[in-house]
Motif scaffolding. Structure first.
Motif, PDB file in Angstrom:
ATOM      1  N   ALA A 168       0.852  -1.190   0.000  1.00  0.00           N
ATOM      2  CA  ALA A 168       0.000   0.000   0.000  1.00  0.00           C
ATOM      3  C   ALA A 168       0.890   1.242   0.000  1.00  0.00           C
ATOM      4  O   ALA A 168       2.020   1.200   0.491  1.00  0.00           O
TER       5      ALA A 168
ATOM      6  N   GLU B  63      -1.300   5.812   3.020  1.00  0.00           N
ATOM      7  CA  GLU B  63      -2.394   4.946   3.453  1.00  0.00           C
ATOM      8  C   GLU B  63      -1.975   4.079   4.632  1.00  0.00           C
ATOM      9  O   GLU B  63      -2.756   3.848   5.555  1.00  0.00           O
ATOM     10  N   ARG B  64      -0.764   3.589   4.616  1.00  0.00           N
ATOM     11  CA  ARG B  64      -0.278   2.761   5.723  1.00  0.00           C
ATOM     12  C   ARG B  64      -0.276   3.551   7.022  1.00  0.00           C
ATOM     13  O   ARG B  64      -0.750   3.080   8.061  1.00  0.00           O
TER      14      ARG B  64
ATOM     15  N   THR C 111      -1.887   6.382   7.691  1.00  0.00           N
ATOM     16  CA  THR C 111      -3.237   6.808   8.055  1.00  0.00           C
ATOM     17  C   THR C 111      -3.982   5.676   8.751  1.00  0.00           C
ATOM     18  O   THR C 111      -4.677   5.901   9.744  1.00  0.00           O
TER      19      THR C 111
END
Length: 87
Positions: free
Chosen positions: A66, A70-71, A73
């Motif tokens: 990812a 995103e990781r 978050t």
């Protein structure tokens, strides 16, 4: 032969989801099925569930493919969820 460059970005590799599915299945089996099949294994079930959750977290942070925003978050959302849950 000269190499040609294009303006197209290289396509991203897809997320690796099968490790999370395997870890989730093992977590489910350890936490819910093991105590029902083998008596007096509640301690192992709780420890196994904790280790399974940690394994999923390590997979997500380091091996999921990812994007890093995103990781991070998702990690922040997990921490907020743990803090906010008692309220």
């Amino acid at each position: 032969m000269p190499s040609t460059q294009t303006d197209r970005p290289t396509p991203r590799k897809p997320l690796r989801l099968w490790p999370a599915a395997v870890l989730g299945a093992l977590l489910f089996l350890t936490w819910l099925v093991l105590p029902r099949l083998v008596p007096n294994t509640q301690l192992y079930a709780v420890l196994g569930a904790g280790l399974g959750a940690l394994a999923v977290l390590v997979w997500w942070i380091f091996f999921s493919r990812a994007p890093w925003p995103e990781r991070l978050t998702a990690l922040a959302a997990m921490i907020v969820g743990i803090v906010v849950t008692p309220y």
